[in-house]
Design a protein around this motif. Structure first.
Motif, mmCIF file in Angstrom:
data_model
loop_
_atom_site.group_PDB
_atom_site.id
_atom_site.type_symbol
_atom_site.label_atom_id
_atom_site.label_comp_id
_atom_site.label_asym_id
_atom_site.label_seq_id
_atom_site.Cartn_x
_atom_site.Cartn_y
_atom_site.Cartn_z
ATOM 1 N N UNK A 185 0.992 -0.923 0.256
ATOM 2 C CA UNK A 185 -0.301 0.192 -0.489
ATOM 3 C C UNK A 185 0.714 1.416 0.683
ATOM 4 N N UNK A 186 2.272 1.342 0.380
ATOM 5 C CA UNK A 186 2.867 2.055 0.640
ATOM 6 C C UNK A 186 3.439 2.587 -0.047
ATOM 7 N N UNK A 187 3.704 1.309 -1.352
ATOM 8 C CA UNK A 187 4.451 1.635 -2.554
ATOM 9 C C UNK A 187 3.364 2.238 -3.432
ATOM 10 N N UNK A 188 2.320 1.693 -3.708
ATOM 11 C CA UNK A 188 1.322 2.036 -4.384
ATOM 12 C C UNK A 188 0.539 3.883 -4.276
ATOM 13 N N UNK A 189 0.257 4.649 -3.152
ATOM 14 C CA UNK A 189 0.181 5.560 -2.509
ATOM 15 C C UNK A 189 1.971 6.514 -2.844
ATOM 16 N N UNK A 190 2.701 6.225 -2.816
ATOM 17 C CA UNK A 190 3.835 6.853 -3.186
ATOM 18 C C UNK A 190 4.628 6.796 -5.377
ATOM 19 N N UNK A 191 3.958 5.355 -5.720
ATOM 20 C CA UNK A 191 3.605 5.723 -7.528
ATOM 21 C C UNK A 191 2.370 6.766 -7.385
ATOM 22 N N UNK A 192 0.764 6.783 -7.134
ATOM 23 C CA UNK A 192 -0.151 7.793 -7.633
ATOM 24 C C UNK A 192 0.665 8.976 -7.326
#
Length: 129
Positions: A89-96
């Motif tokens: 979830x942290x990687x997804x948020x950073x990617x977005x």
């Protein structure tokens, strides 16, 4: 009278689809023949070739509705969904956040933000060591 309309609607749907495809093919043919021979010095195309080009483009680039996230080829959406599946979830948020910065924010009228300077987001399985 209402039953007649419902019985006849299946006749009009293919006719409307054929008319729409013919109109789009005619527009593609006219645009091609009026622009590309002068710009790229290539030959003119026929109506049937224009229809083939249109159908090929729809197959390659997708039949979905255009829009912010709804457009694009199905194989592209599948690749992105596969990448998101393996992210935390942290990687997804950073990617977005990075995607939003690249595509939406911090740009002048000619795209002054250099996206190559951003660090790439790594999937969760590569970052866990």
């Amino acid at each position: 009278m209402r039953k007649t309309f419902y019985k006849g609607r299946f006749i009009f749907i293919p006719i409307i689809a054929i008319a729409f495809l013919s109109l789009i093919s005619f527009i593609v043919m006219q645009l091609w023949n009026n622009l590309l021979p002068d710009i790229l010095h290539i030959g003119a195309i026929t109506f049937w070739q224009a229809m083939g080009i249109f159908i090929l483009c729809k197959i390659l680039f997708g039949f979905s509705r255009p829009g912010r996230f709804g457009g694009g080829a199905p194989w592209m959406r599948g690749r992105m969904a596969e990448r998101f599946k393996h992210m935390s979830p942290e990687d997804r948020a950073r990617f977005k956040e990075q995607f939003g910065d690249r595509m939406c924010r911090g740009r002048g009228p000619w795209g002054s933000h250099d996206w190559r300077e951003d660090e790439p987001v790594k999937p969760a399985d590569e970052t866990a060591d």
